[in-house]
Design a protein around this motif. Structure first.
Motif, PDB file in Angstrom:
ATOM      1  N   THR B  80      -8.670 -38.064 -19.953  1.00  0.00           N
ATOM      2  CA  THR B  80      -7.234 -38.163 -20.172  1.00  0.00           C
ATOM      3  C   THR B  80      -6.716 -36.932 -20.912  1.00  0.00           C
ATOM      4  OG1 THR B  80      -7.613 -39.299 -22.253  1.00  0.00           O
ATOM      5  CG2 THR B  80      -7.299 -40.674 -20.296  1.00  0.00           C
ATOM      6  N   GLU B  81      -7.588 -35.954 -21.133  1.00  0.00           N
ATOM      7  CA  GLU B  81      -7.151 -34.785 -21.903  1.00  0.00           C
ATOM      8  C   GLU B  81      -6.584 -33.735 -20.973  1.00  0.00           C
ATOM      9  OE1 GLU B  81     -10.813 -33.966 -23.911  1.00  0.00           O
ATOM     10  OE2 GLU B  81     -10.118 -35.026 -25.699  1.00  0.00           O
ATOM     11  N   TRP B  82      -5.334 -33.497 -21.092  1.00  0.00           N
ATOM     12  CA  TRP B  82      -4.631 -32.516 -20.254  1.00  0.00           C
ATOM     13  C   TRP B  82      -4.104 -31.414 -21.183  1.00  0.00           C
ATOM     14  CZ3 TRP B  82      -4.125 -30.872 -15.478  1.00  0.00           C
ATOM     15  CH2 TRP B  82      -2.990 -30.127 -15.104  1.00  0.00           C
ATOM     16  N   TYR B  83      -4.944 -30.372 -21.413  1.00  0.00           N
ATOM     17  CA  TYR B  83      -4.516 -29.237 -22.237  1.00  0.00           C
ATOM     18  C   TYR B  83      -4.638 -27.968 -21.415  1.00  0.00           C
ATOM     19  CZ  TYR B  83      -5.666 -32.702 -25.833  1.00  0.00           C
ATOM     20  OH  TYR B  83      -5.771 -33.835 -26.568  1.00  0.00           O
ATOM     21  N   PRO B  84      -3.838 -27.785 -20.416  1.00  0.00           N
ATOM     22  CA  PRO B  84      -4.045 -26.671 -19.478  1.00  0.00           C
ATOM     23  C   PRO B  84      -3.736 -25.314 -20.098  1.00  0.00           C
ATOM     24  CG  PRO B  84      -2.012 -27.808 -18.971  1.00  0.00           C
ATOM     25  CD  PRO B  84      -2.672 -28.593 -20.063  1.00  0.00           C
ATOM     26  N   THR B  85      -2.949 -25.280 -21.160  1.00  0.00           N
ATOM     27  CA  THR B  85      -2.572 -23.976 -21.716  1.00  0.00           C
ATOM     28  C   THR B  85      -3.233 -23.690 -23.048  1.00  0.00           C
ATOM     29  OG1 THR B  85      -0.623 -25.037 -22.640  1.00  0.00           O
ATOM     30  CG2 THR B  85      -0.339 -23.876 -20.551  1.00  0.00           C
ATOM     31  N   SER B  86      -4.135 -24.589 -23.452  1.00  0.00           N
ATOM     32  CA  SER B  86      -4.805 -24.374 -24.740  1.00  0.00           C
ATOM     33  C   SER B  86      -5.707 -23.153 -24.665  1.00  0.00           C
ATOM     34  CB  SER B  86      -5.627 -25.621 -25.086  1.00  0.00           C
ATOM     35  OG  SER B  86      -6.527 -25.310 -26.118  1.00  0.00           O
ATOM     36  N   LEU B  87      -5.725 -22.392 -25.764  1.00  0.00           N
ATOM     37  CA  LEU B  87      -6.543 -21.168 -25.764  1.00  0.00           C
ATOM     38  C   LEU B  87      -8.001 -21.489 -26.088  1.00  0.00           C
ATOM     39  CD1 LEU B  87      -4.103 -18.665 -27.464  1.00  0.00           C
ATOM     40  CD2 LEU B  87      -4.784 -18.758 -25.065  1.00  0.00           C
ATOM     41  N   SER B  88      -8.199 -22.400 -27.061  1.00  0.00           N
ATOM     42  CA  SER B  88      -9.557 -22.656 -27.495  1.00  0.00           C
ATOM     43  C   SER B  88     -10.203 -23.843 -26.782  1.00  0.00           C
ATOM     44  CB  SER B  88      -9.554 -22.925 -29.014  1.00  0.00           C
ATOM     45  OG  SER B  88      -8.676 -24.011 -29.267  1.00  0.00           O
ATOM     46  N   ASN B  89      -9.394 -24.795 -26.362  1.00  0.00           N
ATOM     47  CA  ASN B  89      -9.960 -26.048 -25.858  1.00  0.00           C
ATOM     48  C   ASN B  89      -9.258 -26.465 -24.565  1.00  0.00           C
ATOM     49  OD1 ASN B  89     -11.411 -28.418 -25.726  1.00  0.00           O
ATOM     50  ND2 ASN B  89      -9.982 -29.528 -27.042  1.00  0.00           N
ATOM     51  N   VAL B  90      -9.513 -25.729 -23.478  1.00  0.00           N
ATOM     52  CA  VAL B  90      -8.834 -26.013 -22.219  1.00  0.00           C
ATOM     53  C   VAL B  90      -9.401 -27.285 -21.598  1.00  0.00           C
ATOM     54  CG1 VAL B  90      -8.403 -25.181 -19.889  1.00  0.00           C
ATOM     55  CG2 VAL B  90      -8.290 -23.611 -21.788  1.00  0.00           C
ATOM     56  N   ARG B  91      -8.535 -28.218 -21.231  1.00  0.00           N
ATOM     57  CA  ARG B  91      -8.973 -29.466 -20.578  1.00  0.00           C
ATOM     58  C   ARG B  91      -8.060 -29.742 -19.382  1.00  0.00           C
ATOM     59  NH1 ARG B  91     -12.860 -29.064 -23.068  1.00  0.00           N
ATOM     60  NH2 ARG B  91     -13.860 -30.425 -24.561  1.00  0.00           N
ATOM     61  N   TYR B  92      -8.691 -30.124 -18.276  1.00  0.00           N
ATOM     62  CA  TYR B  92      -7.891 -30.458 -17.090  1.00  0.00           C
ATOM     63  C   TYR B  92      -8.165 -31.895 -16.638  1.00  0.00           C
ATOM     64  CZ  TYR B  92      -7.421 -25.368 -16.748  1.00  0.00           C
ATOM     65  OH  TYR B  92      -7.145 -24.068 -16.987  1.00  0.00           O
ATOM     66  N   GLY B  93      -7.944 -32.849 -17.494  1.00  0.00           N
ATOM     67  CA  GLY B  93      -8.146 -34.250 -17.098  1.00  0.00           C
ATOM     68  C   GLY B  93      -6.829 -34.875 -16.650  1.00  0.00           C
ATOM     69  N   ALA B 281       3.108 -21.456 -15.164  1.00  0.00           N
ATOM     70  CA  ALA B 281       1.714 -21.030 -15.012  1.00  0.00           C
ATOM     71  C   ALA B 281       1.679 -19.705 -14.268  1.00  0.00           C
ATOM     72  CB  ALA B 281       0.937 -22.095 -14.239  1.00  0.00           C
ATOM     73  N   SER B 282       0.858 -18.754 -14.764  1.00  0.00           N
ATOM     74  CA  SER B 282       0.813 -17.469 -14.082  1.00  0.00           C
ATOM     75  C   SER B 282       0.045 -17.611 -12.775  1.00  0.00           C
ATOM     76  CB  SER B 282       0.155 -16.416 -14.978  1.00  0.00           C
ATOM     77  OG  SER B 282      -1.151 -16.830 -15.288  1.00  0.00           O
ATOM     78  N   VAL B 283       0.564 -16.935 -11.735  1.00  0.00           N
ATOM     79  CA  VAL B 283       0.037 -17.112 -10.394  1.00  0.00           C
ATOM     80  C   VAL B 283      -1.448 -16.780 -10.349  1.00  0.00           C
ATOM     81  CG1 VAL B 283       0.195 -16.315  -7.998  1.00  0.00           C
ATOM     82  CG2 VAL B 283       2.270 -16.613  -9.370  1.00  0.00           C
ATOM     83  N   GLY B 284      -2.247 -17.664  -9.799  1.00  0.00           N
ATOM     84  CA  GLY B 284      -3.673 -17.416  -9.637  1.00  0.00           C
ATOM     85  C   GLY B 284      -4.523 -17.870 -10.803  1.00  0.00           C
ATOM     86  N   SER B 285      -3.899 -18.214 -11.938  1.00  0.00           N
ATOM     87  CA  SER B 285      -4.683 -18.652 -13.097  1.00  0.00           C
ATOM     88  C   SER B 285      -5.272 -20.031 -12.823  1.00  0.00           C
ATOM     89  CB  SER B 285      -3.772 -18.710 -14.325  1.00  0.00           C
ATOM     90  OG  SER B 285      -2.827 -19.763 -14.148  1.00  0.00           O
ATOM     91  N   VAL B 290      -5.076 -25.529 -10.679  1.00  0.00           N
ATOM     92  CA  VAL B 290      -5.299 -26.967 -10.879  1.00  0.00           C
ATOM     93  C   VAL B 290      -4.035 -27.761 -10.518  1.00  0.00           C
ATOM     94  CG1 VAL B 290      -4.648 -27.524 -13.258  1.00  0.00           C
ATOM     95  CG2 VAL B 290      -6.764 -28.420 -12.324  1.00  0.00           C
ATOM     96  N   LEU B 291      -2.876 -27.153 -10.711  1.00  0.00           N
ATOM     97  CA  LEU B 291      -1.643 -27.821 -10.291  1.00  0.00           C
ATOM     98  C   LEU B 291      -1.628 -28.015  -8.775  1.00  0.00           C
ATOM     99  CD1 LEU B 291       1.031 -26.129 -12.592  1.00  0.00           C
ATOM    100  CD2 LEU B 291       0.102 -28.438 -12.743  1.00  0.00           C
ATOM    101  N   PHE B 292      -2.177 -27.030  -8.064  1.00  0.00           N
ATOM    102  CA  PHE B 292      -2.252 -27.194  -6.609  1.00  0.00           C
ATOM    103  C   PHE B 292      -3.263 -28.260  -6.207  1.00  0.00           C
ATOM    104  CE2 PHE B 292       0.293 -23.439  -6.396  1.00  0.00           C
ATOM    105  CZ  PHE B 292       1.019 -23.629  -5.245  1.00  0.00           C
ATOM    106  N   ILE B 293      -4.331 -28.386  -7.004  1.00  0.00           N
ATOM    107  CA  ILE B 293      -5.293 -29.459  -6.719  1.00  0.00           C
ATOM    108  C   ILE B 293      -4.626 -30.823  -6.910  1.00  0.00           C
ATOM    109  CG2 ILE B 293      -7.481 -30.486  -7.435  1.00  0.00           C
ATOM    110  CD1 ILE B 293      -8.370 -27.615  -8.164  1.00  0.00           C
ATOM    111  N   ILE B 294      -3.765 -30.910  -7.928  1.00  0.00           N
ATOM    112  CA  ILE B 294      -2.982 -32.146  -8.093  1.00  0.00           C
ATOM    113  C   ILE B 294      -2.129 -32.382  -6.850  1.00  0.00           C
ATOM    114  CG2 ILE B 294      -1.151 -33.248  -9.421  1.00  0.00           C
ATOM    115  CD1 ILE B 294      -2.202 -31.912 -11.892  1.00  0.00           C
ATOM    116  N   GLY B 295      -1.591 -31.260  -6.323  1.00  0.00           N
ATOM    117  CA  GLY B 295      -0.805 -31.362  -5.085  1.00  0.00           C
ATOM    118  C   GLY B 295      -1.629 -31.939  -3.950  1.00  0.00           C
ATOM    119  N   ILE B 296      -2.896 -31.468  -3.827  1.00  0.00           N
ATOM    120  CA  ILE B 296      -3.768 -32.000  -2.775  1.00  0.00           C
ATOM    121  C   ILE B 296      -3.988 -33.496  -2.982  1.00  0.00           C
ATOM    122  CG2 ILE B 296      -6.088 -31.885  -1.793  1.00  0.00           C
ATOM    123  CD1 ILE B 296      -6.129 -28.923  -2.692  1.00  0.00           C
ATOM    124  N   LEU B 297      -4.183 -33.877  -4.241  1.00  0.00           N
ATOM    125  CA  LEU B 297      -4.388 -35.293  -4.568  1.00  0.00           C
ATOM    126  C   LEU B 297      -3.180 -36.129  -4.132  1.00  0.00           C
ATOM    127  CD1 LEU B 297      -6.246 -37.308  -6.047  1.00  0.00           C
ATOM    128  CD2 LEU B 297      -5.010 -36.773  -8.137  1.00  0.00           C
TER     129      LEU B 297
END
Lengths: 265, 319
Positions: B80-93, B281-285, B290-297
């Motif tokens: 459930t951790e969604w921290y896509p812009t965190s510098l130290s602790n990136v999470r894509y849940g 979000a900067s293009v290609g980052s 991951v936002l596009f993967i959400i799109g696929i979902l």
């Protein structure tokens, strides 16, 4: 059983008519379909109505069970009494419709199983007991001469049956609410002659217990089944009387003679 | 006079015969024009397929690099951790986002299905012709309201209303979004559901009523079974609408990554996340991908819902 408010009529040698129609008029949006007709139908009798299309035969049946009220623009006057009671003054139109069974020209198999088709009306009337319901369904299917053909597949769709079987299914369904009057509107229009004869035999049986009103395009069918026949033309009675007289060489009206002998119409 | 030989059955369809026997044959230009027109129409049909595949391909291309290189699928689906812009602790849940989408959609359907089907039954079976026309116009109008307007209503009308009625501190929550989604999907359900009921032959109604059934008994015992496939399709199309809706839920649900414990908790949905974050979000980052993967979902979910609806409708045709 299903129409508890009406006890079976006492059997008397000469009894009052089951149905009395007096000066019945019906119009659809100003256009007259029935122009003031009066006639009686005797108890436990087959009463045939013949006549060409548009003569008001089917409309007349709709007046008997008051389904005419569901037709937009239909206006009716005159009185119809069943057992001496005016149908328009009956407390429950649903009860009336259970007392007057109706079989339509083209068989309408409801999109339900064979069993549910026949059990439909009893259930709608609040019939719950499963065993009694099963017994009733079997009895109705037997009466309609369909039981032997469908007893092994009661739970398949009724619409999968052949045309003749479906027509017998609708008869079984009409019997399921144990009507006192059974109206058949050109029941043989969509079925073959052999099946027609089978159903005619069924009707001869049923006559013992109910009054049958038979609308038919086949004049010979009227001759085979009915004791009285009415010839309707353009919403008016041309002739009404014993079937023997209508089909004799000397009916009251020349028109009747021509019609039943296929000279016109 | 010699008659032309009679056309042999099967060699040439009669409908192509060119005018009366004595009339002139069709000009070459007319024949050419017709075949050009036929090709244009064919192209239009094919283009629809091309566009769908094109969109799917594009979304896939943007996300596929990260999907197979770097993204932990276990974390993606179950954290459930969604921290896509965190510098130290990136999470894509995205679990919270999925739960958010389904909680809003589910509650919306709980409200919309009874309302939508009830309205469809009323419009089709119980109301007079004049009422029916008026109601249908109103219902279609309801379908035409832009979703950003619904979002505005969610913020300015529903928000204070929910706070007051339920005595909760925040009115931007699951309930708010669900109410809006319900209002948005009801028109679809009503118009498709009404079509399904209208498609039931009148002879069924007449037969039922002639056996002494009341109108309601006719609806329940004859019309609903007869129209059940069409009604189910109506519901599923409403679900598809609700799952894909973005703007109204973005504005009305509070937009907080959170697994809701009650209808009064704010949530965030999959669609709203894409809408809110893609621009930043900067293009290609990895975040972008991951936002596009959400799109696929999302694509997969709506595709599945539409497919089921389609199969169900096919079931109707088979009868």
């Amino acid at each position: 059983m299903l129409a508890p408010s009406v006890p079976p009529p006492p059997v008397r040698p000469r009894h009052p008519p089951k149905i009395q129609v007096r000066d019945l008029r019906l119009s659809y949006g100003g256009q007259e379909a029935i122009r003031g007709i009066s006639f009686d139908v005797d108890r436990n009798d087959v009463f045939a109505i013949i006549g060409p299309a548009q003569s008001g035969k089917s409309s007349l049946l709709k007046c008997l069970n008051r389904t005419i009220e569901l037709v937009p623009g239909a206006k009716q006057s005159g009185t119809i009494t069943i057992d001496g009671l005016n149908v328009d003054e009956l407390p429950s139109v649903y009860n009336l419709r259970r007392r007057v069974g109706m079989v339509a020209p083209l068989p309408v198999g409801l999109p339900l199983s064979i069993f549910d088709n026949v059990a439909f009306a009893p259930r709608a009337a609040g019939f719950k007991d499963k065993h009694e319901l099963a017994a009733l369904v079997e009895q109705c299917l037997r009466q309609a001469a369909l039981w032997d053909e469908v007893k092994d597949r009661l739970h398949t769709l009724g619409t999968k049956l052949s045309g003749g079987q479906q027509q017998r299914l609708t008869i079984a369904r009409a019997l399921s609410h144990e009507p006192e009057i059974l109206c058949l509107d050109e029941f043989s229009i969509a079925i073959d002659p052999v099946t027609t004869m089978r159903i005619e035999d069924v009707l001869k049986e049923l006559k013992q217990r109910m009054t049958i009103v038979l609308v038919t395009n086949l004049v010979q069918q009227a001759r085979r089944l009915a004791s009285r026949t009415m010839f309707l033309w353009n919403g008016e009675i041309v002739e009404e009387g014993p079937t023997d007289v209508l089909f004799s060489d000397e009916p009251q009206s020349r028109k009747t003679y021509d019609y039943v002998n296929g000279i016109f119409g | 006079m010699n008659l032309p030989p009679a056309p042999v059955a099967g060699t040439r369809p009669l409908s192509v015969s060119t005018g009366s026997p004595r009339g002139p044959r069709r000009s070459r230009a007319a024949v050419l024009g017709e075949s050009v027109l036929e090709w244009v129409i064919r192209l239009c049909g094919i283009s629809a397929i091309l566009f769908v595949f094109g969109i799917f391909f594009f979304v896939l291309r943007e996300g596929v690099g990260f999907l197979f290189g770097g993204l932990k699928l276990g974390e993606f689906f179950f954290s459930t951790e969604w921290y896509p812009t965190s510098l130290s602790n990136v999470r894509y849940g995205v679990l919270a986002l999925i739960v958010g989408t389904f909680s809003v959609t589910g509650l919306a359907m709980l409200i919309a299905v009874p309302f939508g089907l009830g309205a469809a039954i009323f419009v089709s079976e119980f109301c007079s012709d004049r009422w029916r026309e008026g109601l249908k116009i109103l219902i279609e109008l309801l379908a035409a309201i832009p979703s950003v307007v619904w979002g505005f209503i969610g913020i300015s009308v529903m928000n204070p209303l929910i706070q007051e009625v339920f005595h909760v501190p925040v009115g931007l929550n699951v309930l708010n979004g669900a109410l809006l989604l319900a209002l948005m999907s009801v028109p679809i359900m009503v118009s498709i559901g009404e079509d399904a009921l209208k498609a039931v032959p009148d002879s069924f109604r007449e037969a039922s009523l002639a056996m002494g059934a009341t109108r309601w008994q006719t609806v329940r015992r004859v019309l609903l079974p007869a129209a059940k496939n069409g009604l189910l399709a109506a519901i599923l199309l409403g679900v598809g609408r609700a799952v894909g809706e973005t703007m109204a839920v973005l504005m009305a649900t509070g937009h907080a990554v959170n697994i809701p414990k009650s209808p009064f908790d704010p949530v965030r949905t999959l669609t709203a996340t894409i809408a809110a974050e893609l621009g930043e979000a900067s293009v290609g980052s990895p975040h972008y991908q991951v936002l596009f993967i959400i799109g696929i979902l999302l694509f997969t979910i709506t595709f599945a819902v539409n497919l089921v609806a389609d199969l169900v409708v096919k079931g109707t045709a088979k009868g």
